[in-house]
Design a protein around this motif. Structure first.
Motif, PDB file in Angstrom:
ATOM      1  N   GLY A  52      15.803   2.301   3.861  1.00  0.00           N
ATOM      2  CA  GLY A  52      16.149   3.034   2.660  1.00  0.00           C
ATOM      3  C   GLY A  52      16.013   4.605   3.069  1.00  0.00           C
ATOM      4  N   THR A  53      15.938   5.471   1.956  1.00  0.00           N
ATOM      5  CA  THR A  53      15.773   6.707   2.273  1.00  0.00           C
ATOM      6  C   THR A  53      14.149   7.072   2.400  1.00  0.00           C
ATOM      7  OG1 THR A  53      15.612   7.290  -0.128  1.00  0.00           O
ATOM      8  CG2 THR A  53      17.626   7.064   0.614  1.00  0.00           C
ATOM      9  N   PRO A  54      13.844   8.303   2.924  1.00  0.00           N
ATOM     10  CA  PRO A  54      12.450   8.594   2.972  1.00  0.00           C
ATOM     11  C   PRO A  54      11.643   8.422   1.792  1.00  0.00           C
ATOM     12  CG  PRO A  54      13.761  10.068   4.188  1.00  0.00           C
ATOM     13  CD  PRO A  54      14.737   9.393   3.515  1.00  0.00           C
ATOM     14  N   SER A  55      12.336   9.031   0.488  1.00  0.00           N
ATOM     15  CA  SER A  55      11.653   8.729  -0.709  1.00  0.00           C
ATOM     16  C   SER A  55      11.575   7.214  -1.226  1.00  0.00           C
ATOM     17  CB  SER A  55      12.500   9.599  -1.895  1.00  0.00           C
ATOM     18  OG  SER A  55      13.893   9.035  -1.949  1.00  0.00           O
ATOM     19  N   GLN A  56      12.470   6.530  -0.998  1.00  0.00           N
ATOM     20  CA  GLN A  56      12.149   5.136  -1.260  1.00  0.00           C
ATOM     21  C   GLN A  56      11.161   4.363  -0.300  1.00  0.00           C
ATOM     22  OE1 GLN A  56      16.482   4.178  -0.532  1.00  0.00           O
ATOM     23  NE2 GLN A  56      17.091   3.864  -2.631  1.00  0.00           N
ATOM     24  N   ALA A  57      10.983   4.861   0.958  1.00  0.00           N
ATOM     25  CA  ALA A  57      10.109   4.338   1.638  1.00  0.00           C
ATOM     26  C   ALA A  57       8.616   4.651   1.268  1.00  0.00           C
ATOM     27  CB  ALA A  57      10.391   4.823   3.410  1.00  0.00           C
ATOM     28  N   GLY A  58       8.619   6.043   0.723  1.00  0.00           N
ATOM     29  CA  GLY A  58       7.323   6.353   0.330  1.00  0.00           C
ATOM     30  C   GLY A  58       6.845   5.600  -1.020  1.00  0.00           C
ATOM     31  N   LEU A  59       7.962   5.109  -1.811  1.00  0.00           N
ATOM     32  CA  LEU A  59       7.538   4.433  -3.090  1.00  0.00           C
ATOM     33  C   LEU A  59       7.475   3.112  -2.754  1.00  0.00           C
ATOM     34  CD1 LEU A  59       7.701   4.159  -6.001  1.00  0.00           C
ATOM     35  CD2 LEU A  59      10.075   3.637  -5.943  1.00  0.00           C
ATOM     36  N   VAL A  60       7.910   2.503  -1.615  1.00  0.00           N
ATOM     37  CA  VAL A  60       7.483   1.018  -1.065  1.00  0.00           C
ATOM     38  C   VAL A  60       5.894   1.120  -0.613  1.00  0.00           C
ATOM     39  CG1 VAL A  60       7.763  -0.519   0.777  1.00  0.00           C
ATOM     40  CG2 VAL A  60       9.589   0.428  -0.618  1.00  0.00           C
ATOM     41  N   SER A 110      18.635  -9.286   6.949  1.00  0.00           N
ATOM     42  CA  SER A 110      18.299  -8.066   6.472  1.00  0.00           C
ATOM     43  C   SER A 110      18.218  -7.922   5.049  1.00  0.00           C
ATOM     44  CB  SER A 110      18.971  -6.841   6.997  1.00  0.00           C
ATOM     45  OG  SER A 110      18.957  -7.046   8.319  1.00  0.00           O
ATOM     46  N   PRO A 111      16.982  -8.465   4.148  1.00  0.00           N
ATOM     47  CA  PRO A 111      16.936  -8.533   2.959  1.00  0.00           C
ATOM     48  C   PRO A 111      16.868  -7.272   2.047  1.00  0.00           C
ATOM     49  CG  PRO A 111      15.373  -9.968   4.011  1.00  0.00           C
ATOM     50  CD  PRO A 111      15.820  -8.812   5.056  1.00  0.00           C
ATOM     51  N   GLY A 112      16.514  -6.238   2.740  1.00  0.00           N
ATOM     52  CA  GLY A 112      16.617  -4.834   2.097  1.00  0.00           C
ATOM     53  C   GLY A 112      14.975  -4.591   1.441  1.00  0.00           C
ATOM     54  N   LEU A 113      15.254  -3.319   0.740  1.00  0.00           N
ATOM     55  CA  LEU A 113      14.076  -2.900   0.294  1.00  0.00           C
ATOM     56  C   LEU A 113      13.306  -3.857  -0.750  1.00  0.00           C
ATOM     57  CD1 LEU A 113      14.699   0.976  -0.274  1.00  0.00           C
ATOM     58  CD2 LEU A 113      12.893   0.085   1.217  1.00  0.00           C
ATOM     59  N   TRP A 114      13.832  -4.547  -1.456  1.00  0.00           N
ATOM     60  CA  TRP A 114      13.309  -5.307  -2.398  1.00  0.00           C
ATOM     61  C   TRP A 114      12.103  -6.287  -1.941  1.00  0.00           C
ATOM     62  CZ3 TRP A 114      13.218 -10.802  -2.489  1.00  0.00           C
ATOM     63  CH2 TRP A 114      14.189 -11.142  -1.541  1.00  0.00           C
ATOM     64  N   LEU A 115      12.520  -6.850  -0.991  1.00  0.00           N
ATOM     65  CA  LEU A 115      11.438  -7.519  -0.114  1.00  0.00           C
ATOM     66  C   LEU A 115      10.559  -7.038   0.530  1.00  0.00           C
ATOM     67  CD1 LEU A 115      10.810 -10.704   1.218  1.00  0.00           C
ATOM     68  CD2 LEU A 115      11.959  -9.892   3.369  1.00  0.00           C
ATOM     69  N   LEU A 116      10.295  -5.813   0.928  1.00  0.00           N
ATOM     70  CA  LEU A 116       9.330  -5.055   1.314  1.00  0.00           C
ATOM     71  C   LEU A 116       8.481  -4.561   0.318  1.00  0.00           C
ATOM     72  CD1 LEU A 116      11.221  -2.823   3.876  1.00  0.00           C
ATOM     73  CD2 LEU A 116      10.065  -4.848   4.336  1.00  0.00           C
ATOM     74  N   ALA A 117       9.129  -4.095  -0.923  1.00  0.00           N
ATOM     75  CA  ALA A 117       8.574  -3.830  -2.176  1.00  0.00           C
ATOM     76  C   ALA A 117       7.704  -5.054  -2.645  1.00  0.00           C
ATOM     77  CB  ALA A 117       9.385  -3.137  -3.302  1.00  0.00           C
ATOM     78  N   LEU A 118       8.281  -6.167  -2.930  1.00  0.00           N
ATOM     79  CA  LEU A 118       7.513  -7.575  -3.160  1.00  0.00           C
ATOM     80  C   LEU A 118       6.249  -7.687  -2.331  1.00  0.00           C
ATOM     81  CD1 LEU A 118       7.580  -9.848  -5.168  1.00  0.00           C
ATOM     82  CD2 LEU A 118       9.127 -11.119  -3.317  1.00  0.00           C
ATOM     83  N   LEU A 119       6.500  -7.507  -0.935  1.00  0.00           N
ATOM     84  CA  LEU A 119       5.323  -7.786  -0.065  1.00  0.00           C
ATOM     85  C   LEU A 119       4.280  -6.575  -0.375  1.00  0.00           C
ATOM     86  CD1 LEU A 119       4.100  -9.143   2.429  1.00  0.00           C
ATOM     87  CD2 LEU A 119       5.217  -7.501   3.823  1.00  0.00           C
ATOM     88  N   ALA A 120       4.704  -5.394  -0.722  1.00  0.00           N
ATOM     89  CA  ALA A 120       3.696  -4.453  -0.764  1.00  0.00           C
ATOM     90  C   ALA A 120       3.072  -4.802  -2.047  1.00  0.00           C
ATOM     91  CB  ALA A 120       4.165  -3.039  -1.003  1.00  0.00           C
ATOM     92  N   VAL A 121       3.648  -5.026  -3.307  1.00  0.00           N
ATOM     93  CA  VAL A 121       2.906  -5.550  -4.403  1.00  0.00           C
ATOM     94  C   VAL A 121       2.012  -6.593  -4.272  1.00  0.00           C
ATOM     95  CG1 VAL A 121       3.339  -6.564  -6.661  1.00  0.00           C
ATOM     96  CG2 VAL A 121       4.735  -4.613  -5.873  1.00  0.00           C
ATOM     97  N   LEU A 122       2.528  -7.727  -3.398  1.00  0.00           N
ATOM     98  CA  LEU A 122       1.524  -9.040  -3.366  1.00  0.00           C
ATOM     99  C   LEU A 122       0.499  -8.586  -2.490  1.00  0.00           C
ATOM    100  CD1 LEU A 122       1.159 -11.852  -3.379  1.00  0.00           C
ATOM    101  CD2 LEU A 122       2.571 -12.351  -1.276  1.00  0.00           C
ATOM    102  N   PHE A 123       0.501  -7.705  -1.533  1.00  0.00           N
ATOM    103  CA  PHE A 123      -0.642  -7.505  -0.548  1.00  0.00           C
ATOM    104  C   PHE A 123      -1.712  -6.485  -1.587  1.00  0.00           C
ATOM    105  CE2 PHE A 123      -0.504  -7.989   3.721  1.00  0.00           C
ATOM    106  CZ  PHE A 123      -1.635  -7.405   4.418  1.00  0.00           C
TER     107      PHE A 123
END
Length: 451
Positions: A52-60, A110-123
């Motif tokens: 994603g974009t840098p701002s999206q990465a920061g949000l994740v 390549s599932p995208g940002l949603w998978l990374l965000a889900l992992l971050a929330v779970l973590f």
């Protein structure tokens, strides 16, 4: 119930922590988990930037802080009710499974940002119970007289993880992308599980219930079973009001009981205020402020790296000192002095005339901050009743991991308005107030560490 009282082991019989195989197994598990965490965060950051974009990465990267801050108090209750070792083992198992699952999915697609965000929330959710349990565990693997040394060993483990984790994560990314780095992180976290299973737990001691609130009964019956299965968590102990009550009280009652215990404790209450002020004043300058300072002075990324290395070296020296000595006299007074001196050094960092001076000042900041942090941690461990340590650690964790990071955007905005010097001095003043709190609290100022 048959009375089965198992007396606690006397401190005189304890091995030094750095020679105790039980403590070393705990330290190995903690180190592996921390290195895995560092690799995981690098892998998450890399994968988010690529997807994603840098701002999206920061949000994740930031989204995991929300469940961690909201659920941390509840995590302390879980750690106290079920025992810190069980909670840490379960948390590491869940974290390992989640990271390895994401690694496998990234290898396949390549599932995208949603998978990374889900992992971050779970973590972040798992961290809410993991971190209070980690804070409560040292008091259950060694004697009170060794807890200062254990804090030094823990500091060395954190420094080692910070130094080794990023290169390992970068190597994983270079060899196989984010999927390989996630896989490496999962394997490192997995190493901690069998080590923790092999760690022997102590019975809750009966001689540490100091400064209890007046409404906690102390005339408790002693015909309760202590101990438990070999190598497992100890059951209620003769003086353990919290442990005995936990069998009957609801989690909400446990939480209220823990907060009431903290509020009425003459040492822990001001100690947590001092820790909070130190974190609030320290996080901004050392994370955001240092980057902006290096940019303004023309030091560049390499110069900032040297300053951070100076800080890490100073903190490592403080951790090594406590690991070797295992005890320092007048802990409360030494903590106050190191907080006050460290705050002056933080303010001076913004006015360092050269990169060499900045590195030397950062070395001093790291030494003093490492010393005061380890002493505050050791006082928290030794002054708190182990039956409440999960809840005590959760309150300290909320400040460090929930509120203190909020100072980073505020520090960046303030530097834009007023410059680095005034903001560093303001942050130093906030840190120094922590030392003032220690000096103004008689019981905390006179607090000693067991030896």
């Amino acid at each position: 119930m048959t009375a089965t009282l198992i007396p606690p082991v006397h401190a005189a019989a304890d091995k030094p922590a750095h020679r105790d195989s039980n403590v070393l197994r705990w330290l190995g598990a903690y180190t592996a988990s921390m290195v895995g965490d560092n690799v995981y965060y690098l892998a998450l950051s890399w994968a988010a930037v690529q997807a994603g974009t840098p701002s999206q990465a920061g949000l994740v990267m930031a989204v995991s802080a929300v469940p961690r801050a909201l659920l941390m108090l509840g995590g302390g209750v879980v750690a106290d009710r079920f025992g810190p070792r069980r909670v840490v083992i379960g948390s590491d198992a869940v974290r390992c499974a989640a990271v390895l699952t994401v690694a496998a999915l990234l290898f396949a697609a390549s599932p995208g940002l949603w998978l990374l965000a889900l992992l971050a929330v779970l973590f972040g959710t798992v961290d809410a119970v993991f971190m209070p349990a980690v804070g409560a565990l040292p008091a259950r693997v060694t004697g009170r007289d060794q807890l200062t040394r254990v804090q030094g060993m823990r500091g060395l483990a954190i420094r080692f993880a910070n130094v080794v984790g990023a290169p390992l994560g970068g190597l994983g990314v270079a060899l196989g992308g984010a999927a390989a780095a996630f896989g490496l992180a999962g394997l490192l976290i997995a190493v901690s599980v069998p080590l923790l299973v092999s760690v022997r737990m102590r019975d809750l001691p009966t001689d540490v219930r100091t400064d209890l609130p007046t409404d906690v009964p102390t005339d408790l019956p002693t015909d309760v079973e202590v101990g438990g299965e070999a190598g497992g968590e100890a059951g209620p102990h003769p003086m353990g009001a919290a442990q005995d009550t936990a069998c009957r009280a609801t989690p909400w009652q446990d939480l209220r009981d823990g907060l009431r215990y903290l509020r009425g404790h003459r040492v822990l209450a001001p100690l947590l205020v001092a820790i909070a002020l130190g974190d609030l004043g320290f996080v901004g300058p050392l994370n955001v402020g240092l980057t902006l300072l290096a940019e303004q002075r023309g030091w560049g990324a390499s110069g900032m790296g040297w300053v951070l290395s100076g800080f890490g070296a100073g903190a490592g020296v403080a951790a090594l000192l406590l690991t070797v000595r295992g005890w320092l006299p007048h802990a409360g007074r030494v903590a106050a002095a190191s907080i006050l001196a460290g705050s002056v050094a933080i303010g001076a960092l913004a006015y360092a005339p050269s990169l060499v001076a900045a590195v030397g000042t950062a070395l001093l900041v790291g030494l003093l901050a490492g010393l005061s942090g380890a002493l505050c941690g050791a006082l928290l461990q030794t002054q708190a009743d182990p039956a409440y340590l999960g809840r005590v650690s959760s309150v300290a964790g909320i400040v460090s991991l929930g509120f203190a990071p909020l100072s980073m955007p505020l520090s960046a905005a303030a530097i834009g308005w007023w410059g680095t010097g005034p903001v560093f001095v303001t942050s130093a003043t906030v840190c120094g107030l922590g030392g003032v709190v220690v000096l103004c609290s008689g019981p905390l100022r006179r607090a000693q560490l067991p030896r």
